[in-house]
Design an enzyme around this catalytic site. Structure first.
Site, PDB file in Angstrom:
ATOM      1  N   ARG A 122       0.834  -1.222   0.000  1.00  0.00           N
ATOM      2  CA  ARG A 122       0.000   0.000   0.000  1.00  0.00           C
ATOM      3  C   ARG A 122       0.862   1.262   0.000  1.00  0.00           C
ATOM      4  O   ARG A 122       0.441   2.326  -0.448  1.00  0.00           O
ATOM      5  CB  ARG A 122      -0.989  -0.001   1.179  1.00  0.00           C
ATOM      6  CG  ARG A 122      -1.810   1.284   1.277  1.00  0.00           C
ATOM      7  CD  ARG A 122      -3.157   1.092   1.983  1.00  0.00           C
ATOM      8  NE  ARG A 122      -3.048   0.338   3.204  1.00  0.00           N
ATOM      9  CZ  ARG A 122      -2.597   0.816   4.376  1.00  0.00           C
ATOM     10  NH1 ARG A 122      -2.238   2.075   4.478  1.00  0.00           N
ATOM     11  NH2 ARG A 122      -2.527   0.041   5.428  1.00  0.00           N
TER      12      ARG A 122
ATOM     13  N   TYR B 105     -15.792  13.687 -17.092  1.00  0.00           N
ATOM     14  CA  TYR B 105     -16.230  12.286 -17.056  1.00  0.00           C
ATOM     15  C   TYR B 105     -17.273  12.142 -15.933  1.00  0.00           C
ATOM     16  O   TYR B 105     -17.109  12.729 -14.859  1.00  0.00           O
ATOM     17  CB  TYR B 105     -15.024  11.366 -16.826  1.00  0.00           C
ATOM     18  CG  TYR B 105     -15.424   9.976 -16.431  1.00  0.00           C
ATOM     19  CD1 TYR B 105     -16.249   9.211 -17.251  1.00  0.00           C
ATOM     20  CD2 TYR B 105     -15.031   9.429 -15.216  1.00  0.00           C
ATOM     21  CE1 TYR B 105     -16.657   7.949 -16.873  1.00  0.00           C
ATOM     22  CE2 TYR B 105     -15.426   8.153 -14.834  1.00  0.00           C
ATOM     23  CZ  TYR B 105     -16.252   7.422 -15.669  1.00  0.00           C
ATOM     24  OH  TYR B 105     -16.665   6.178 -15.284  1.00  0.00           O
TER      25      TYR B 105
ATOM     26  N   ASP C 198      -6.771  16.574 -16.333  1.00  0.00           N
ATOM     27  CA  ASP C 198      -6.959  15.165 -16.678  1.00  0.00           C
ATOM     28  C   ASP C 198      -6.538  14.995 -18.144  1.00  0.00           C
ATOM     29  O   ASP C 198      -7.198  15.501 -19.054  1.00  0.00           O
ATOM     30  CB  ASP C 198      -8.430  14.786 -16.462  1.00  0.00           C
ATOM     31  CG  ASP C 198      -8.695  13.299 -16.691  1.00  0.00           C
ATOM     32  OD1 ASP C 198      -8.011  12.702 -17.553  1.00  0.00           O
ATOM     33  OD2 ASP C 198      -9.588  12.752 -16.028  1.00  0.00           O
TER      34      ASP C 198
ATOM     35  N   LYS D 294      -7.159   3.499 -19.881  1.00  0.00           N
ATOM     36  CA  LYS D 294      -7.439   3.831 -21.272  1.00  0.00           C
ATOM     37  C   LYS D 294      -6.183   3.665 -22.130  1.00  0.00           C
ATOM     38  O   LYS D 294      -5.639   2.587 -22.194  1.00  0.00           O
ATOM     39  CB  LYS D 294      -8.028   5.245 -21.316  1.00  0.00           C
ATOM     40  CG  LYS D 294      -9.156   5.480 -20.301  1.00  0.00           C
ATOM     41  CD  LYS D 294     -10.332   4.572 -20.549  1.00  0.00           C
ATOM     42  CE  LYS D 294     -11.489   4.627 -19.582  1.00  0.00           C
ATOM     43  NZ  LYS D 294     -11.398   5.149 -18.268  1.00  0.00           N
TER      44      LYS D 294
HETATM   45  N1  LCS Z   1     -10.940  10.587 -16.368  1.00  0.00           N
HETATM   46  C1  LCS Z   1     -11.458  10.418 -17.591  1.00  0.00           C
HETATM   47  C2  LCS Z   1     -11.269  11.486 -18.624  1.00  0.00           C
HETATM   48  C3  LCS Z   1     -12.174   9.248 -17.889  1.00  0.00           C
HETATM   49  O1  LCS Z   1     -12.673   9.113 -19.113  1.00  0.00           O
HETATM   50  C4  LCS Z   1     -12.355   8.277 -16.881  1.00  0.00           C
HETATM   51  C5  LCS Z   1     -13.134   7.036 -17.122  1.00  0.00           C
HETATM   52  C6  LCS Z   1     -11.793   8.508 -15.616  1.00  0.00           C
HETATM   53  C7  LCS Z   1     -11.091   9.669 -15.400  1.00  0.00           C
HETATM   54  C8  LCS Z   1     -11.930   7.510 -14.498  1.00  0.00           C
HETATM   55  O2  LCS Z   1     -11.066   6.468 -14.723  1.00  0.00           O
HETATM   56  P1  LCS Z   1     -11.296   4.973 -14.175  1.00  0.00           P
HETATM   57  O3  LCS Z   1     -11.526   5.097 -12.721  1.00  0.00           O
HETATM   58  O4  LCS Z   1     -12.471   4.424 -14.901  1.00  0.00           O
HETATM   59  O5  LCS Z   1     -10.010   4.318 -14.532  1.00  0.00           O
HETATM   60  N2  LCS Z   1     -13.880   7.069 -18.292  1.00  0.00           N
HETATM   61  C9  LCS Z   1     -14.695   6.137 -18.736  1.00  0.00           C
HETATM   62  C10 LCS Z   1     -15.471   6.270 -19.896  1.00  0.00           C
HETATM   63  O6  LCS Z   1     -15.544   7.271 -20.611  1.00  0.00           O
HETATM   64  N3  LCS Z   1     -16.111   5.151 -20.125  1.00  0.00           N
HETATM   65  O7  LCS Z   1     -15.940   4.237 -19.103  1.00  0.00           O
HETATM   66  C11 LCS Z   1     -14.997   4.817 -18.150  1.00  0.00           C
END
Ligand code: LCS
Length: 400
Positions: A60, A113, A187, A212
């Site tokens: 952790r 998001y 972001d 992603k």
């Molecule tokens: N920031 C952006 C720009 C994102 O598109 C997402 C997730 C996150 C943060 C959060 O990331 P995660 O915790 O899912 O790794 N975006 C998603 C989307 O557009 N479709 O499914 C998840």
């Protein structure tokens, strides 16, 4: 590996942060699937806890696989240090919990998001932190929202899902002129450091959903924070250790390091494919609007050209048809896959209003200019002719 600083992007994405283990000398950094690390003595354990001796303690608080990914991403972002989290939301919440307390204020762009929006609008606001949402692309909007107690200015660019572009240099300048201690957090998920480096443009902290493009293979959930060394230390030893506990597993880190070896090649192909699909869609008689920062018709195309080295793989469209017909089209694709997430080898399609952005009410979506009939594409790495043919077939099925 600071001697590699001057090497090219591709070389650094492959080599930076890799662990060299004398004797065994594996090429790939092995998976350190361990929860804890052995101390030589109580004195050593105490020194490590006191921060007086380098070395691992407990996963952790740090793990070699997470450290490898953190160093890779930090280096590519031209940042001092990085921290890997169990998800993008884990990275965002860890960074923000590290910076704010009750009585503080955050200014965020209104298009985020869905779960980032939910955390800011309905989550952190329950703990006495005020959040103001404004459209950062409107001149004067950010300035009018800044307050004496503003600690964080938060935005995405390009925004999920409508691909709005925000001028990073301008936002950082305005926020820091108002108060140099404000943390400007960007972001950078849609771009990756291959296409955009917010720290070079004046931002203080970069966030990624590594789920992603960074990982790129649709098999991991992860996030990254990049910033100054002191801030990342605080994120690690407070935000992560005590507040969110959003710790990445060693195997997930291993997969991201593996995926990142081809980041530049993948991003180039995503950009090429998306440009071809965007042009096809722009010429289609059933398409009302195409949102792609690489098209001259995009309202912030000039800002995109200035701050991005390519326009990415994300496209959104509005049809000359109802929301019901838009949903019918989504169900008519065969190669393009109906799923949320983005940045994978597979082309994915989804309906933001009922899926990724269902945390916004319809009124909130309309207030930030998002048509609830919008369709979002994450253009993959397939042959572009096949992606376009699948879209063409789906249009024919629905509209004849
Ligand atoms: N920031 C952006 C720009 C994102 O598109 C997402 C997730 C996150 C943060 C959060 O990331 P995660 O915790 O899912 O790794 N975006 C998603 C989307 O557009 N479709 O499914 C998840």
């Amino acid at each position: 590996m600071s001697s590699k600083k001057k090497l090219g992007f591709a070389t650094r994405q492959i080599h930076e942060g890799n662990l060299h283990i004398p004797g065994i000398a594996p090429l790939a950094t092995p998976i350190f699937q361990t929860s804890t690390f052995i101390f030589d003595s109580t004195a050593q354990g105490a020194k490590r806890f006191a921060g007086e001796e380098e070395g691992y303690i407990y996963t952790r608080l740090g793990n070699p696989n997470a450290a490898q990914v953190a160093q890779k991403v930090a280096d590519l972002e031209n940042g001092e240090a990085g921290l890997v989290a169990a998800s993008g939301i884990g990275a965002i919440t860890t960074a923000i919990w590290t910076l704010v307390k009750a009585g503080d204020h955050i200014v965020a762009d209104d298009m985020l998001y869905g779960c980032t929006f939910a955390y800011l609008k309905h989550g952190i606001s329950r703990f006495g932190v005020d959040v103001t949402f404004v459209d950062f692309s409107q001149p004067g909007a950010l300035k009018s929202a800044l307050r004496e107690n503003t600690k964080v200015v938060y935005f995405e660019t390009p925004c999920n899902p409508n691909l709005k572009i925000i001028d990073i240099e301008e936002v950082a300048k305005q926020a820091h002129e108002y108060n140099k201690d404000i943390t400007v957090m960007v972001d950078n998920t849609f771009c990756t450091p291959y296409l955009q480096r917010p720290l070079d443009l004046g931002a203080d902290v970069v966030i990624h959903s590594a789920t992603k493009y960074l990982n790129g293979h649709g098999d991991v959930i992860a996030g990254v924070i990049v910033g100054k060394k002191d801030f990342i230390n605080e994120c690690n030893l407070f935000g992560m250790k005590d507040m969110t506990g959003s710790v990445i597993g060693p195997f997930e880190s291993f997969l991201i390091a593996r995926g990142m070896k081809t980041l530049d090649i993948r991003m180039k192909r995503h950009c090429e494919n998306a440009m071809k699909v965007a042009k096809y869609l722009e010429a289609h008689p059933m398409v009302e609007t195409v949102y792609y920062p690489g098209l001259e018709s995009h309202p912030q195309h000039d800002i995109a050209k200035k701050q991005m080295d390519g326009f990415g793989g994300m496209i959104a469209i509005i049809l000359k048809a109802s929301r019901e017909k838009s949903e019918e089209l989504l169900n008519a694709f065969e190669l393009c896959t109906l799923a949320v997430s983005l940045g994978d080898a597979e082309t994915l399609v989804e309906h933001p209003a009922s899926m990724t952005h269902s945390t916004y009410t319809e009124e909130e979506l309309l207030a930030c200019g998002l048509n609830p009939a919008m369709i979002r594409f994450s253009i993959g790495l397939e042959d572009p002719e096949d992606i376009i043919q699948d879209i063409e077939n789906a249009f024919k099925k629905v509209f004849g």
